[in-house]
Design an enzyme around this catalytic site. Structure first.
Site, PDB file in Angstrom:
ATOM      1  N   LYS A   1     -15.001   8.129  21.105  1.00 43.08           N
ATOM      2  CA  LYS A   1     -14.704   6.797  21.676  1.00 43.08           C
ATOM      3  C   LYS A   1     -14.795   5.702  20.617  1.00 43.08           C
ATOM      4  O   LYS A   1     -15.469   4.689  20.795  1.00 43.08           O
ATOM      5  CB  LYS A   1     -15.611   6.509  22.869  1.00 43.08           C
ATOM      6  CG  LYS A   1     -15.443   7.548  23.984  1.00 43.08           C
ATOM      7  CD  LYS A   1     -16.219   7.222  25.216  1.00 43.08           C
ATOM      8  CE  LYS A   1     -16.133   8.307  26.262  1.00 43.08           C
ATOM      9  NZ  LYS A   1     -16.836   9.564  25.927  1.00 43.08           N
TER      10      LYS A   1
HETATM   11  O1  LIG Z   1     -14.268   8.437  31.456  1.00 46.21           O
HETATM   12  C1  LIG Z   1     -14.955   9.261  30.849  1.00 46.21           C
HETATM   13  C2  LIG Z   1     -14.783   9.532  29.516  1.00 46.21           C
HETATM   14  C3  LIG Z   1     -15.550  10.493  28.935  1.00 46.21           C
HETATM   15  N1  LIG Z   1     -16.482  11.171  29.638  1.00 46.21           N
HETATM   16  C4  LIG Z   1     -17.248  12.219  28.940  1.00 46.21           C
HETATM   17  O2  LIG Z   1     -16.905  13.492  29.507  1.00 46.21           O
HETATM   18  C5  LIG Z   1     -18.062  14.287  29.644  1.00 46.21           C
HETATM   19  C6  LIG Z   1     -18.346  14.529  31.109  1.00 46.21           C
HETATM   20  O3  LIG Z   1     -19.511  15.312  31.270  1.00 46.21           O
HETATM   21  P1  LIG Z   1     -19.967  15.954  32.678  1.00 46.21           P
HETATM   22  O4  LIG Z   1     -21.305  16.532  32.359  1.00 46.21           O
HETATM   23  O5  LIG Z   1     -18.950  16.984  33.049  1.00 46.21           O
HETATM   24  O6  LIG Z   1     -20.047  14.845  33.656  1.00 46.21           O
HETATM   25  C7  LIG Z   1     -19.170  13.544  28.906  1.00 46.21           C
HETATM   26  O7  LIG Z   1     -19.158  13.933  27.552  1.00 46.21           O
HETATM   27  C8  LIG Z   1     -18.759  12.095  29.027  1.00 46.21           C
HETATM   28  O8  LIG Z   1     -19.257  11.295  27.980  1.00 46.21           O
HETATM   29  C9  LIG Z   1     -16.652  10.907  30.962  1.00 46.21           C
HETATM   30  O9  LIG Z   1     -17.497  11.511  31.659  1.00 46.21           O
HETATM   31  N2  LIG Z   1     -15.872   9.954  31.536  1.00 46.21           N
END
Ligand SMILES: O=c1ccn([C@@H]2O[C@H](COP(=O)(O)O)[C@@H](O)[C@H]2O)c(=O)[nH]1
Length: 273
Positions: free
Chosen positions: A93
């Site tokens: 990001k």
């Molecule tokens: O909008 C967003 C952008 C990035 N993320 C990232 O994806 C994963 C989600 O992890 P989970 O454990 O499956 O919830 C995490 O690395 C976030 O930083 C997001 O969730 N939403």
């Protein structure tokens, strides 16, 4: 990885699953803490257990850079361990002025051999275009994020009547195309996926938010899948922390397989395969 290669992998694996490597020492199975390099050991076992069911891995860079130089070493060894047919996303990001963006691009595309990097679009064209000078590499722009705070700005209406995330999609189409730009749209934002597809029908979408954040895979597919699939759906905690015993990798593999099988059904239902 090119768009053609990514689509071919999706068809071969019958999967559009991205496994998120958000590896946190505090959440690791206790027995791994006795090993020389617990996070690397954890990542290797997760990759071994899930590689047959996914097409992509997404290490979230915060989990590695928070550990300092050792974290960057673990990240590098993790990337080297991932099979070469996987699409590897640096969830970093980033977003900065042009000459700084160029250095971020060199970091993630050259120093570390990632296929894609997540980028915040709000500093505009000169902050995004430096990522395009690299063959078969991708920028994944944040459009409609999965978190509740995403509503603070991304859904606000501009003077031209568009919501901010719509303007991000429209404007960025002038900078690149479906061969080098993807967009982040949260699974928790499935309600706006049809609006997204009206603006960017062909681009791949990186969709986090199934599993731990409660987004619906079915709704994402119904509103976001296109004839080339066009989706990479990420799950991190729902897979990698599904079990904290000595069976953690086996259970992670089972969770990944469950998602893959659901995805295979959708790929058939929507005639992608
Ligand atoms: O909008 C967003 C952008 C990035 N993320 C990232 O994806 C994963 C989600 O992890 P989970 O454990 O499956 O919830 C995490 O690395 C976030 O930083 C997001 O969730 N939403």
């Amino acid at each position: 990885m090119t768009r053609e290669d990514l689509i071919a992998e999706i068809k071969t694996k019958k999967s559009f699953l991205c496994v998120g490597l958000d590896s946190d020492l505090k959440r690791l199975p206790k027995h791994l803490l006795k090993t020389e390099n617990p996070i690397l050991e954890f990542n290797k076992q997760i990759i071994e257990a899930t590689k047959d069911y996914c097409v992509a891995y997404k290490p979230n860079i915060a989990f590695y850079e928070s550990m300092g130089p050792e974290g960057w070493r673990v990240l590098e060894e993790t990337i080297q361990y991932i099979p070469s047919n996987k699409f590897i996303i640096a969830d970093a990001k980033r977003g900065d002025i042009g000459n700084t963006s160029k250095m971020y691009a060199k970091t993630f595309f050259e120093t570390y051999n990632f296929d894609a990097i997540t980028v915040a679009p709000y500093m505009g064209e000169d902050s995004v275009t430096p990522y395009f000078g690299f063959d078969s590499k991708w920028v994944i722009l944040l459009a409609a994020t999965s978190n509740s705070g995403g509503l603070d700005f991304q859904y606000k209406s501009l003077t031209n009547g568009k919501m901010l995330f719509e303007e991000v999609l429209e404007k960025s189409k002038e900078w690149g195309d479906s061969r080098n730009i993807m967009y982040v749209v949260g699974a928790t934002r499935a309600d706006i996926l049809q609006k997204v597809r009206a603006i960017v029908p062909d681009n791949f979408l990186l969709v986090p938010g199934v599993g731990a954040q409660g987004g619906s895979l079915r709704k994402v597919v119904e509103n976001g899948m296109n004839s080339a699939c066009g989706l990479l759906v990420n799950s991190s905690r729902g897979i990698i922390y599904a079990d904290d015993s000595e069976r953690f990798a086996e259970v992670a593999g089972e969770k990944a397989k469950e998602l893959q099988q659901e995805m295979e059904n959708y790929l058939k239902e929507y005639s992608v395969i």
